[in-house]
Structures are given as structure tokens and as C-alpha cells.
Scaffold this active site. Structure first.
Site, short mmCIF file in Angstrom:
data_model
loop_
_atom_site.label_atom_id
_atom_site.label_comp_id
_atom_site.label_asym_id
_atom_site.label_seq_id
_atom_site.Cartn_x
_atom_site.Cartn_y
_atom_site.Cartn_z
N GLN A 1 -8.91 1.16 0.18
CA GLN A 1 -7.67 1.70 -0.36
C GLN A 1 -7.86 1.86 -1.87
O GLN A 1 -8.04 0.89 -2.59
CB GLN A 1 -6.51 0.74 -0.09
CG GLN A 1 -6.39 0.34 1.38
CD GLN A 1 -5.82 1.43 2.26
OE1 GLN A 1 -4.66 1.79 2.17
NE2 GLN A 1 -6.66 1.95 3.14
N ALA B 211 4.63 1.64 3.36
CA ALA B 211 3.19 1.66 3.61
C ALA B 211 2.47 2.64 2.69
O ALA B 211 3.08 3.34 1.88
CB ALA B 211 2.93 2.01 5.07
N HIS B 212 1.15 2.69 2.83
CA HIS B 212 0.32 3.52 1.95
C HIS B 212 0.63 5.00 2.11
O HIS B 212 0.96 5.48 3.18
CB HIS B 212 -1.17 3.23 2.15
CG HIS B 212 -1.68 3.44 3.54
ND1 HIS B 212 -2.90 2.97 3.93
CD2 HIS B 212 -1.16 4.05 4.62
CE1 HIS B 212 -3.12 3.30 5.19
NE2 HIS B 212 -2.07 3.95 5.63
N ASN B 213 0.54 5.70 0.99
CA ASN B 213 0.71 7.17 0.90
C ASN B 213 2.13 7.65 1.14
O ASN B 213 2.35 8.86 1.23
CB ASN B 213 -0.23 7.91 1.87
CG ASN B 213 -1.68 7.55 1.68
OD1 ASN B 213 -2.10 7.17 0.59
ND2 ASN B 213 -2.45 7.64 2.74
#
Length: 199
Positions: free
Chosen positions: A67, A108-110
Site C-alpha cells: 500500500q 477503506a483504501h482508495n
């Protein structure tokens, strides 16, 4: 760290993090891999910028996907106690200006969240979802990954949003559906439950 920003006891501000003016980082909060705007309030125990939940299946089990993105938090955002906002995997996770995030929210990511949204307690947003401006997500709403929630959408508490929604949607239930449809279904089930012997 900008002028007038207070970092409380036990908070951790990581390497190369930038925090703007007039903000607050609460006790025990951590901020890493992030650019934070002006007048941002981060309450106690919040976690900003940790790795997203990224794994790929391999012959020996789950392989961690690096990440490398950041968290971008624009001006006048407030983040509740013990909420978590993951850094992006390749691109950045973004929280738009004026958005208010309650306690115990997972982003969460993005994920990209627009301006002046409201995320109530225990909301969970899966990776790469897009939440447009002025969206309100009731408590315990879940949003599926890679979906887009249109501007001005409102979800009732405990909604399960599995698909993208057009602007101005009003939804409830799990899976989420238009509020009027969901409420009619609840009313019909209640009537059926009151009938004795199926009569």
C-alpha cells in the site's frame, strides 16, 4: 504542523505528514501517510493512514499487496473517535472538505468521499468506492467496493448498499432499495406476522 493546531497527549504524527492550521489531533490518535488541511478535528483514538486491507491469493496463502498511497483530508473535516481511514493502495484515499465522520467508522483504501458528507457511527465503506457530495449514510450502513453513491443520497440506518446509486437516492434495507419500497415490504411482513394460522 500549522499554527494553532493542538496535538494531544499520546498522539502520533508520522514522518512527512502535513497538518494545516487551527486543527486538533486527539489523545492516542495516529496520523501517518497523510496530508491534512486546515481546521481538521481528529478525535481520540482515530487511525489515519494505516495500510489498507489488500491481499492476493497465492499458492502459499494470502500475499500482502503493498500500500503506497496517502490519505488526503481537506479543510474543515471532523473525524470521530476510533474511526479508521486507510491509505490508498496506489492512488490516494480522499476525504472532501466539510465532511463529518462519526465514531467507529471504517473507510477503506482508495475511497473518495466528496464535500460536506455525513457518515454516522459504524458506517463501513469498502475499497475504491466513491461517495459524492452531500451524501448522508445512516448508522451501520455498508457500502460495497467500487460502487458510486450519487450526490445528495441518503441511506437509512443498517442499509446494505451493494450497487451504485443515482444522485438524490433515498434507500433503506439490505440489500438497499428505494425507501418507499423498503417500508412497504416491512409493513407487509408485519401484517403477515399478525395473521394467525396463515389466514
Amino acid at each position: 504542523i500549522g499554527r494553532g493546531t493542538v496535538v494531544a497527549a499520546g498522539a502520533v504524527v508520522g514522518y512527512r505528514v502535513t497538518i494545516g492550521r487551527g486543527g486538533f489531533v486527539g489523545p492516542g490518535a495516529t496520523v501517518t501517510h497523510a496530508l491534512v488541511g486546515d481546521r481538521v478535528i481528529i478525535h481520540a483514538g482515530a487511525r489515519i493512514g494505516q495500510d489498507g486491507f489488500g491481499f492476493a491469493m497465492g499458492p502459499k496463502g494470502h500475499l500482502k499487496v503493498p500500500q503506497v498511497g496517502r490519505v488526503i483530508i481537506q479543510d474543515d473535516v471532523e473525524i470521530g473517535a476510533n474511526s479508521a481511514i486507510d491509505r490508498g493502495a496506489l492512488k490516494d484515499t480522499i476525504i472532501g472538505e466539510g465532511t463529518k465522520i462519526d465514531n467507529l467508522v471504517q473507510i477503506a483504501h482508495n475511497v473518495v468521499i466528496g464535500r460536506h458528507c455525513v457518515l454516522c457511527a459504524l458506517v463501513g465503506i469498502a475499497g475504491s468506492a466513491v461517495i459524492e457530495d452531500f451524501v448522508v449514510l445512516g448508522g451501520q450502513t455498508g457500502v460495497n467496493g467500487h460502487s458510486r453513491i450519487g450526490m445528495g443520497t441518503q441511506s437509512a440506518a443498517q442499509s446494505g448498499i451493494k450497487d451504485s446509486l443515482p444522485p438524490g437516492s433515498r434507500v433503506g434495507g439490505s440489500p438497499a432499495r428505494p425507501t418507499h419500497e423498503w417500508m412497504r415490504e416491512i409493513a407487509m411482513v408485519r401484517l403477515l406476522a399478525k395473521r394467525k394460522g396463515g389466514r
